[in-house]
Design a protein around this motif. Sequence first.
Motif, PDB file in Angstrom:
ATOM      1  N   SER A 123       0.848  -1.188   0.000  1.00 22.48           N
ATOM      2  CA  SER A 123       0.000   0.000   0.000  1.00 22.48           C
ATOM      3  C   SER A 123       0.882   1.236   0.000  1.00 22.48           C
ATOM      4  CB  SER A 123      -0.932   0.024   1.229  1.00 22.48           C
ATOM      5  OG  SER A 123      -0.186   0.173   2.423  1.00 22.48           O
ATOM      6  N   GLY A 166      -4.041   3.989  -0.584  1.00 25.90           N
ATOM      7  CA  GLY A 166      -4.630   2.915  -1.364  1.00 25.90           C
ATOM      8  C   GLY A 166      -3.737   1.697  -1.391  1.00 25.90           C
ATOM      9  N   VAL A 190      -1.537   3.698  -7.021  1.00 25.09           N
ATOM     10  CA  VAL A 190      -2.382   4.384  -6.040  1.00 25.09           C
ATOM     11  C   VAL A 190      -2.669   5.819  -6.451  1.00 25.09           C
ATOM     12  CG1 VAL A 190      -2.490   5.208  -3.649  1.00 25.09           C
ATOM     13  CG2 VAL A 190      -1.644   2.904  -4.139  1.00 25.09           C
TER      14      VAL A 190
END
Length: 487
Positions: free
Chosen positions: A41, A57, A64
């Motif tokens: 992430s 994200g 992301v």
Amino acid sequence: MPESDEPKEACGVFGVYAPGEDVARLTFYGLYALQHRGQESAGIATSNGKDFSVRTGMGLVSQVFDEEDLAYLRGHIAVGHNRYSTAGGSLACNAQPIVVNDKHTGEPIALAHNGNLTNSETLREDLEAQGIQFESTADSEVIAHLLAIAPGGTWEERFHYVMRRLEGAYSLVIMLRDRLFAVRDPMGVRPLCLGTMGNGWVAASESCALEHLGVPMEREVQPGEVVQIDAHGFSGFFPVAPARKRALCTFEYTYFARPDSRIGGQLVYPAREEMGARLATEHHVDADLVIGVPDSAIPAAIGYARGSGIPYREGLVKNRYVGRTFIQPDQRIREAGVSLKFNALSDVLNGKRVIVVDDSIVRGTTTPRVINLIRRAGAKEVHMRITTPPIISPCFLGVDMATKAELIAANQSIEEIRQHIGADSLGYLSIDGLNRSTGQPPNDLCNACFTGVYPLNVQMQMDKLEAARMREPVLVAAESLNRAGGP
């Protein structure tokens, strides 16, 4: 695909205070340079002096964020994070930076953390007893809430309150509405460095992130130091007494850090070359060529070639995009195993006695496949050389390695490991050779995974790991029942 046999780092962190600069874009590219430290992430939080903006994200930095996100993330202060899960699973709720509200002022605090606390469960229970509700399972949120409730009239007093309670590894970047903090635990387990740009400052896990942005490295954040950057400039203070022992992780030199980064004042690339050269002295064998397992072991393979006088060649080519997709492999692709990640050059290897240099053997799942790949390419002999000592103990300070029951060197002799991986010979670098290669005082290094001697009490963590291992058969059985439509 088979489970990777590589140790996994906890995270990469990045922070910037730079009025007049596009701090979101700077942070994006800083995280891009730190992508190797975590691929699960990513997140960025910014402040314009009044308001916070946050985007997080799952996935790589490039997956992301887009231009719309960067346009939304306005301000002159930013913190960013790449995550590989250790404490807390690979869940969207664990993506960082974590944002909590200061219990005294109501203003937001954004925090990004690299490392792992060894007393996080005790601290979490205490905070929950005080009525604090957690939104994630990560120990990083424990640090954020401790900071939010910390008493004291100054931030130095508040950090004193927090750092006296934290046990374990933590390199932090913390953003308030009007300032940036960079914090490193008293043992200095994980790296954190500082750079200057115009009238601003940048903090990053590794110096390579600064160099990509053309930011000169000023120095490293010292173990136990808190650096504050605001409109008044730069200042540093030490809220707690120095640790009795420093414990910089040797895996930063062998595997985690990029070879173009400086850790403890030492460029990583020549340290890895020196590991290979010392390995050649400690475990010489007659052979035709030396190859390295890409990417981290390439400098060590070059060093082994230099130390042994045996030519270095590239015998394995790495597909750097394996594992960087959300598309799951089908059974046929899964069975291809390590050949998805590496391709062996038969024209280089055929008929040759080959020395293969790698940085570690953890579970012993990937190395046999690598050796088999090299043999299928026609190698006559395969001699495995490892730039670390045998890994006999799990890590509790930010490295997702394995339980003791899963560590092959904790349960088998070197000869048994050699037979298991299918090598003609196997040699590990000694602890003394590893320590000398880093250029650091041996007492300032953490070698717990090789010795079982930890720089702090980890009994609680060991008990927790063992309990989790004992629960695994039950969890697997329950999962099988659910998939089969059972109760």
